[in-house]
Scaffold this motif. Structure first.
Motif, PDB file in Angstrom:
ATOM      1  N   ALA A 178       0.826  -1.204   0.000  1.00 18.04           N
ATOM      2  CA  ALA A 178       0.000   0.000   0.000  1.00 18.04           C
ATOM      3  C   ALA A 178       0.863   1.258   0.000  1.00 18.04           C
ATOM      4  O   ALA A 178       0.581   2.229  -0.714  1.00 18.04           O
ATOM      5  N   TRP A 179       1.930   1.241   0.794  1.00 22.22           N
ATOM      6  CA  TRP A 179       2.840   2.384   0.843  1.00 22.22           C
ATOM      7  C   TRP A 179       3.539   2.570  -0.504  1.00 22.22           C
ATOM      8  O   TRP A 179       3.684   3.686  -1.000  1.00 22.22           O
ATOM      9  N   GLU A 180       3.952   1.485  -1.104  1.00 22.82           N
ATOM     10  CA  GLU A 180       4.611   1.549  -2.417  1.00 22.82           C
ATOM     11  C   GLU A 180       3.687   2.166  -3.460  1.00 22.82           C
ATOM     12  O   GLU A 180       4.106   3.030  -4.246  1.00 22.82           O
ATOM     13  N   ASP A 181       2.429   1.750  -3.479  1.00 25.85           N
ATOM     14  CA  ASP A 181       1.481   2.295  -4.456  1.00 25.85           C
ATOM     15  C   ASP A 181       1.229   3.778  -4.221  1.00 25.85           C
ATOM     16  O   ASP A 181       1.080   4.557  -5.170  1.00 25.85           O
ATOM     17  N   ALA A 182       1.144   4.178  -2.954  1.00 27.19           N
ATOM     18  CA  ALA A 182       0.921   5.595  -2.647  1.00 27.19           C
ATOM     19  C   ALA A 182       2.109   6.444  -3.100  1.00 27.19           C
ATOM     20  O   ALA A 182       1.930   7.522  -3.681  1.00 27.19           O
ATOM     21  N   ILE A 183       3.324   5.972  -2.838  1.00 21.71           N
ATOM     22  CA  ILE A 183       4.512   6.689  -3.288  1.00 21.71           C
ATOM     23  C   ILE A 183       4.533   6.783  -4.805  1.00 21.71           C
ATOM     24  O   ILE A 183       4.814   7.845  -5.392  1.00 21.71           O
ATOM     25  N   TYR A 184       4.223   5.687  -5.470  1.00 26.97           N
ATOM     26  CA  TYR A 184       4.235   5.650  -6.937  1.00 26.97           C
ATOM     27  C   TYR A 184       3.206   6.609  -7.528  1.00 26.97           C
ATOM     28  O   TYR A 184       3.511   7.367  -8.454  1.00 26.97           O
ATOM     29  N   ASN A 185       1.994   6.602  -7.007  1.00 27.91           N
ATOM     30  CA  ASN A 185       0.924   7.408  -7.595  1.00 27.91           C
ATOM     31  C   ASN A 185       1.066   8.898  -7.326  1.00 27.91           C
ATOM     32  O   ASN A 185       0.702   9.720  -8.179  1.00 27.91           O
ATOM     33  N   LEU A 186       1.592   9.266  -6.155  1.00 23.52           N
ATOM     34  CA  LEU A 186       1.524  10.661  -5.727  1.00 23.52           C
ATOM     35  C   LEU A 186       2.855  11.403  -5.735  1.00 23.52           C
ATOM     36  O   LEU A 186       2.861  12.641  -5.863  1.00 23.52           O
ATOM     37  N   THR A 187       3.981  10.710  -5.591  1.00 19.02           N
ATOM     38  CA  THR A 187       5.252  11.421  -5.435  1.00 19.02           C
ATOM     39  C   THR A 187       6.225  11.228  -6.594  1.00 19.02           C
ATOM     40  O   THR A 187       7.161  12.011  -6.730  1.00 19.02           O
ATOM     41  N   ARG A 188       6.042  10.222  -7.414  1.00 20.44           N
ATOM     42  CA  ARG A 188       6.985   9.918  -8.500  1.00 20.44           C
ATOM     43  C   ARG A 188       6.478  10.464  -9.832  1.00 20.44           C
ATOM     44  O   ARG A 188       5.383  10.116 -10.270  1.00 20.44           O
ATOM     45  N   THR A 189       7.266  11.352 -10.438  1.00 23.89           N
ATOM     46  CA  THR A 189       6.892  11.875 -11.756  1.00 23.89           C
ATOM     47  C   THR A 189       7.345  10.895 -12.840  1.00 23.89           C
ATOM     48  O   THR A 189       8.300  10.146 -12.652  1.00 23.89           O
ATOM     49  N   HIS A 190       6.637  10.919 -13.968  1.00 21.52           N
ATOM     50  CA  HIS A 190       6.939  10.023 -15.070  1.00 21.52           C
ATOM     51  C   HIS A 190       7.207  10.844 -16.328  1.00 21.52           C
ATOM     52  O   HIS A 190       6.439  11.749 -16.671  1.00 21.52           O
ATOM     53  N   LYS A 191       8.272  10.501 -17.006  1.00 19.22           N
ATOM     54  CA  LYS A 191       8.651  11.246 -18.206  1.00 19.22           C
ATOM     55  C   LYS A 191       7.563  11.209 -19.267  1.00 19.22           C
ATOM     56  O   LYS A 191       7.331  12.202 -19.966  1.00 19.22           O
ATOM     57  N   SER A 192       6.869  10.085 -19.394  1.00 19.94           N
ATOM     58  CA  SER A 192       5.834   9.965 -20.420  1.00 19.94           C
ATOM     59  C   SER A 192       4.594  10.800 -20.110  1.00 19.94           C
ATOM     60  O   SER A 192       3.753  11.004 -20.992  1.00 19.94           O
ATOM     61  N   LEU A 193       4.477  11.306 -18.879  1.00 21.15           N
ATOM     62  CA  LEU A 193       3.302  12.081 -18.488  1.00 21.15           C
ATOM     63  C   LEU A 193       3.552  13.586 -18.492  1.00 21.15           C
ATOM     64  O   LEU A 193       2.615  14.362 -18.270  1.00 21.15           O
ATOM     65  N   ARG A 194       4.763  14.019 -18.746  1.00 22.34           N
ATOM     66  CA  ARG A 194       5.075  15.441 -18.680  1.00 22.34           C
ATOM     67  C   ARG A 194       4.359  16.209 -19.792  1.00 22.34           C
ATOM     68  O   ARG A 194       4.016  15.670 -20.835  1.00 22.34           O
ATOM     69  N   ILE A 195       4.159  17.514 -19.553  1.00 22.38           N
ATOM     70  CA  ILE A 195       3.468  18.389 -20.489  1.00 22.38           C
ATOM     71  C   ILE A 195       4.451  19.407 -21.043  1.00 22.38           C
ATOM     72  O   ILE A 195       5.216  20.031 -20.300  1.00 22.38           O
ATOM     73  N   ASP A 196       4.418  19.604 -22.361  1.00 21.80           N
ATOM     74  CA  ASP A 196       5.290  20.572 -23.015  1.00 21.80           C
ATOM     75  C   ASP A 196       4.723  21.970 -22.801  1.00 21.80           C
ATOM     76  O   ASP A 196       3.604  22.275 -23.211  1.00 21.80           O
ATOM     77  N   LEU A 197       5.499  22.852 -22.151  1.00 18.48           N
ATOM     78  CA  LEU A 197       5.063  24.215 -21.853  1.00 18.48           C
ATOM     79  C   LEU A 197       5.425  25.212 -22.944  1.00 18.48           C
ATOM     80  O   LEU A 197       5.116  26.392 -22.828  1.00 18.48           O
ATOM     81  N   THR A 198       6.058  24.767 -24.001  1.00 20.56           N
ATOM     82  CA  THR A 198       6.497  25.686 -25.067  1.00 20.56           C
ATOM     83  C   THR A 198       5.633  25.566 -26.317  1.00 20.56           C
ATOM     84  O   THR A 198       6.000  26.069 -27.371  1.00 20.56           O
ATOM     85  N   GLY A 199       4.496  24.892 -26.205  1.00 15.78           N
ATOM     86  CA  GLY A 199       3.627  24.725 -27.359  1.00 15.78           C
ATOM     87  C   GLY A 199       2.957  26.026 -27.756  1.00 15.78           C
ATOM     88  O   GLY A 199       3.083  27.067 -27.077  1.00 15.78           O
ATOM     89  N   PRO A 200       2.208  26.046 -28.879  1.00 16.54           N
ATOM     90  CA  PRO A 200       1.588  27.277 -29.381  1.00 16.54           C
ATOM     91  C   PRO A 200       0.553  27.866 -28.431  1.00 16.54           C
ATOM     92  O   PRO A 200       0.311  29.069 -28.463  1.00 16.54           O
TER      93      PRO A 200
END
Length: 239
Positions: A178-200
């Motif tokens: 349970a602790w592992e899942d909470a850390i994974y879901n809430l504290t770990r960022t994922h490169k595939s989920l990032r948003i490009d801030l330089t778009g049009p």
């Protein structure tokens, strides 16, 4: 959890000890871990996951579209949780077993190996649903499954193969998961989920990327949590 195989004539391990299976379901789009089950068999572990989805995740009528590797148990668990016993038509013995329903989508991607055990390809098997529609839903690989297995072992030392840090008590094993899942879901960022801030639509920015966790991608929070924030939060529902 691990244990030595009981020798002939010895008693079986007491309740809460021995070999246990863990089943975890993730959302492909957000990488969010949405369900977890730990039980004595793979089918029972999958049933626990599916009951969580049915009762707490908005899937009361039917299972979500599902893809897995070639291990068993998921089909039987899906039928047990969402299946229905057919109505009796008045002839023969009344039906007693649950059966799958229309509208389900479940795909297995089974790895093919050569005589040396090396992966040579994959074989897709549609378990539930119309073949063309199900194949269109999913990609032809098990990358998410394999990556999740690796991430679990990196984050949770209790899951390392042939190690001495395995769980000795089931409650502690569940708590660590349970602790592992909470850390994974809430504290770990994922490169595939990032948003490009330089778009049009965003214009220029000093920081090009906005990092996101699975919980942020799923709309459950608007920030990356710290471990301290997570420890200070009292959960009111099953995470």
């Amino acid at each position: 959890m691990k244990s030595k195989r009981a020798a002939r004539g010895r008693k079986a391990p007491p309740e809460g000890q021995g070999v246990y299976w863990r089943s975890t379901m993730i959302d492909v789009d957000t990488r969010l871990r949405v369900g977890r089950g730990i039980e004595k068999t793979e089918t029972e572990a999958s049933e626990e996951v599916f009951r969580t989805l049915r009762e707490n995740r908005g899937h009361s009528d039917k299972p979500p579209p599902t893809i897995s590797d070639g291990w068993g148990g998921i089909r039987e668990a899906m039928v047990q949780v969402w299946g229905k016993v057919p109505e009796y038509n008045g002839r023969g013995r009344p039906p007693e077993k649950k059966r799958p329903q229309d509208g389900w989508s479940y795909l297995q991607v089974i790895k093919e190996r050569d005589e040396k055990g090396r992966v040579t390809g994959t074989n897709k098997e549609v378990v539930f649903g119309k073949k063309d529609e199900v194949l269109e839903l999913f990609e032809n690989h098990t990358a998410y499954v394999e990556r999740t297995h690796l991430t679990m072992r990196q984050m949770n030392g209790r899951l390392i193969r042939k190690g001495l840090g395995f769980s000795k008590e089931l409650p502690m094993h569940r708590a660590a998961a349970a602790w592992e899942d909470a850390i994974y879901n809430l504290t770990r960022t994922h490169k595939s989920l990032r948003i490009d801030l330089t778009g049009p639509l965003n214009g220029r920015s000093r920081r090009r990327w906005k990092k996101r966790t699975p919980a942020m991608a799923a709309g459950l929070t608007d920030q990356v949590w710290s471990t301290e924030e997570l420890l200070r939060t009292v959960p009111t529902t099953n995470t």
